[in-house]
Motif scaffolding. Structure first.
Motif, mmCIF file in Angstrom:
data_model
loop_
_atom_site.group_PDB
_atom_site.id
_atom_site.type_symbol
_atom_site.label_atom_id
_atom_site.label_comp_id
_atom_site.label_asym_id
_atom_site.label_seq_id
_atom_site.Cartn_x
_atom_site.Cartn_y
_atom_site.Cartn_z
ATOM 1 N N LEU A 16 -14.414 -9.839 4.702
ATOM 2 C CA LEU A 16 -13.698 -10.991 4.151
ATOM 3 C C LEU A 16 -13.232 -10.704 2.723
ATOM 4 N N PHE A 17 -14.131 -10.237 1.882
ATOM 5 C CA PHE A 17 -13.777 -10.005 0.477
ATOM 6 C C PHE A 17 -12.976 -8.722 0.301
ATOM 7 N N TYR A 18 -13.215 -7.747 1.144
ATOM 8 C CA TYR A 18 -12.488 -6.475 1.100
ATOM 9 C C TYR A 18 -10.993 -6.709 1.286
ATOM 10 N N PHE A 19 -10.639 -7.484 2.308
ATOM 11 C CA PHE A 19 -9.222 -7.691 2.594
ATOM 12 C C PHE A 19 -8.603 -8.768 1.713
ATOM 13 N N ALA A 20 -9.399 -9.707 1.248
ATOM 14 C CA ALA A 20 -8.865 -10.642 0.251
ATOM 15 C C ALA A 20 -8.472 -9.880 -1.006
ATOM 16 N N ALA A 21 -9.302 -8.920 -1.401
ATOM 17 C CA ALA A 21 -9.006 -8.104 -2.584
ATOM 18 C C ALA A 21 -7.714 -7.321 -2.400
ATOM 19 N N ILE A 22 -7.549 -6.745 -1.201
ATOM 20 C CA ILE A 22 -6.345 -5.947 -0.927
ATOM 21 C C ILE A 22 -5.086 -6.794 -1.094
ATOM 22 N N LEU A 23 -5.108 -8.022 -0.581
ATOM 23 C CA LEU A 23 -3.893 -8.828 -0.612
ATOM 24 C C LEU A 23 -3.661 -9.464 -1.977
ATOM 25 N N VAL A 24 -4.729 -9.858 -2.666
ATOM 26 C CA VAL A 24 -4.542 -10.367 -4.033
ATOM 27 C C VAL A 24 -3.866 -9.292 -4.874
ATOM 28 N N ARG A 25 -4.363 -8.075 -4.766
ATOM 29 C CA ARG A 25 -3.788 -6.960 -5.524
ATOM 30 C C ARG A 25 -2.395 -6.592 -5.004
ATOM 31 N N GLY A 26 -2.285 -6.395 -3.679
ATOM 32 C CA GLY A 26 -1.040 -5.890 -3.115
ATOM 33 C C GLY A 26 0.138 -6.816 -3.308
ATOM 34 N N ASN A 27 -0.094 -8.117 -3.260
ATOM 35 C CA ASN A 27 1.011 -9.063 -3.336
ATOM 36 C C ASN A 27 1.584 -9.237 -4.735
#
Length: 455
Positions: free
Chosen positions: A238-249
């Motif tokens: 959950l937190f791994y992919f939230a981090a990816i999208l917060v950063r990536g977007n």
């Protein structure tokens, strides 16, 4: 007997992840910018779309896991879904990145409809695909190797999206970004369909549930929610992919409005993703020495540190920004194969503990966390940018908005990576435990009635 897989089978399987990631990586790196800068949505509208659709469709993942576990064909339980979904996946991907010439209200309806369909078809395709890792071999280290192949393929797709997608949009669009996005995704979607078909024909399912196992949805779910390894992996994901999208977007807005040079975005991603691929390539060897759990914790901690470091770097210090991204992506790449390999280990743990195997349900639960994390991350990114006053039509943003973009890309995203590291301390499966479970399950299967493998 421990199954070792050929390079051809691993490569063929990996192409399926490249196919999916042409779209997945576009959603991570481009979709918020596409919706706000080309399609015509506001950042808040896009953030709400990501959250509502993301969480709604994430709930479909467990359903798809149950369906996949109960699929019975001569090709196996999971492989046929790659074939069945290939063409719909390609068509819907193009439609999602198409900007129709209709009224603003109708465009909002179009965006919600196509994004919903894309997320549904992605789930129908990806849950069975991800489940294949756990049934192609029972060797825990071989699963890590399989996952390394697929991560290299996935991140190669990410490299193509991050480095070439914007130049392709400009080349095909000739000043019309809407047309450019449509043609770019059209080309990538054709490749996706081809790669899914190849993945179907080159893979084989070898591990089947005990034929005496009775089908019980209630028992499958009960086993899942009483599994400490699965709960820990769920929270990590959950937190791994939230981090990816917060950063990536926010990185494209960062280069457009903070660094002041959107052309650097391709160079930034090119060097970073090249380093990520190197990290993925090193992951199997390092995990065999350190263990998956220790390596994942170290990877997340280092990724968070280098993520936060962006805050201290002046926005025009191009070389320092790229060098930090190279270190961040290498650290992050070490974790890539581990997450997917651990899903198979959790499925093994469940079979060892309860005598029941529900690979699709275990996988779907983790993939639910993946999509919930992406929905959360996408919404947070959109809402933060909106809260800091981003005006998508403006060529220049206020100082407050620029600061908000920087904080989101560095500090806020870094906190999510640190959280992923923290939750893995509660994951109980060490390398020694995984190998012991695999050996015991192999002995059990020798005593079970013969189960035909899928060709």
């Amino acid at each position: 007997m421990i199954q070792k897989l050929s390079i051809g089978e691993k490569t063929g399987y990996a192409l399926g992840d490249m196919a999916a990631n042409f779209v997945f990586q576009a959603m991570l790196a481009l979709q918020l910018d596409f919706y706000t800068h080309t399609f015509g949505l506001t950042a808040a509208q896009a953030g709400t779309l990501f959250l509502v659709v993301g969480l709604s469709v994430a709930c479909f993942n467990p359903v798809m896991g149950v369906i996949a576990d109960r699929t019975t064909t001569r090709w196996g339980k999971f492989r046929p879904w790659l074939l069945w979904t290939a063409v719909p996946f390609g068509i819907i991907s193009v439609l999602t990145f198409t900007t129709p010439n209709i009224s603003p209200g109708a465009k909002i309806i179009y965006a919600w409809t196509t994004y919903m369909l894309l997320r549904v078809i992605y789930t129908v395709n990806n849950v069975p695909y991800a489940s294949l890792t756990a049934v192609m071999t029972q060797d825990p280290d071989e699963r890590t190797s399989i996952s390394s192949y697929r991560q290299i393929a996935a991140n190669t797709a990410g490299f193509i999206i991050a480095s070439l997608a914007i130049p392709m949009v400009r080349f095909f669009g000739r000043g019309n970004d809407a047309l450019g996005y449509q043609l770019t995704m059209g080309l990538l979607s054709v490749l996706s369909v081809l790669f899914f078909v190849i993945a179907f024909f080159t893979t084989k399912e070898r591990i089947q549930p005990d034929p005496r196992q009775k089908t019980s949805l209630r028992q499958d779910l009960s086993d899942l929610f009483h599994s400490r390894p699965w709960i820990a992996l769920f929270l990590v994901t959950l937190f791994y992919f939230a981090a990816i999208l917060v950063r990536g977007n926010v990185m494209l807005p960062y280069f457009r409005f903070v660094a002041g040079n959107v052309n650097l975005f391709a160079w930034f991603n090119g060097f970073g993703l090249g380093s990520l691929l190197l990290g993925v390539a090193c992951s199997t060897a390092v995990s065999i020495r350190m263990g998956k759990r220790k390596l994942f914790i170290a990877s997340m901690a280092l990724t968070g540190i280098f993520n936060v470091a962006l805050y201290a770097i002046p926005p025009h210090a191009t070389y320092a920004i790229i060098a930090t991204e190279v270190l961040r992506q290498f650290s992050f790449g070490l974790s890539g194969p581990i997450l997917w390999a651990m899903i198979g280990d959790v499925a093994d743990w469940g079979e060892w503990k309860t005598g029941r195997r529900a690979t699709g349900t275990v996988t779907a639960g983790v993939v639910f966390a993946l999509w919930a994390g992406l929905a959360l991350g996408g919404a947070i990114a959109g809402w933060l940018l909106s809260g800091y006053g981003l005006v998508s039509e403006a060529a220049v943003q206020t100082t407050r908005t620029q600061t908000g973009i920087l904080l989101t890309a560095s500090i806020y995203a870094g906190l999510f990576f640190f959280a992923a590291a923290a939750f893995l301390f509660f994951y109980p499966l060490t390398s020694a435990k995984n190998q012991s479970i695999a050996n015991e399950l192999a002995e059990r299967r020798k005593k079970s009635p013969a189960v035909p493998t899928a060709q």
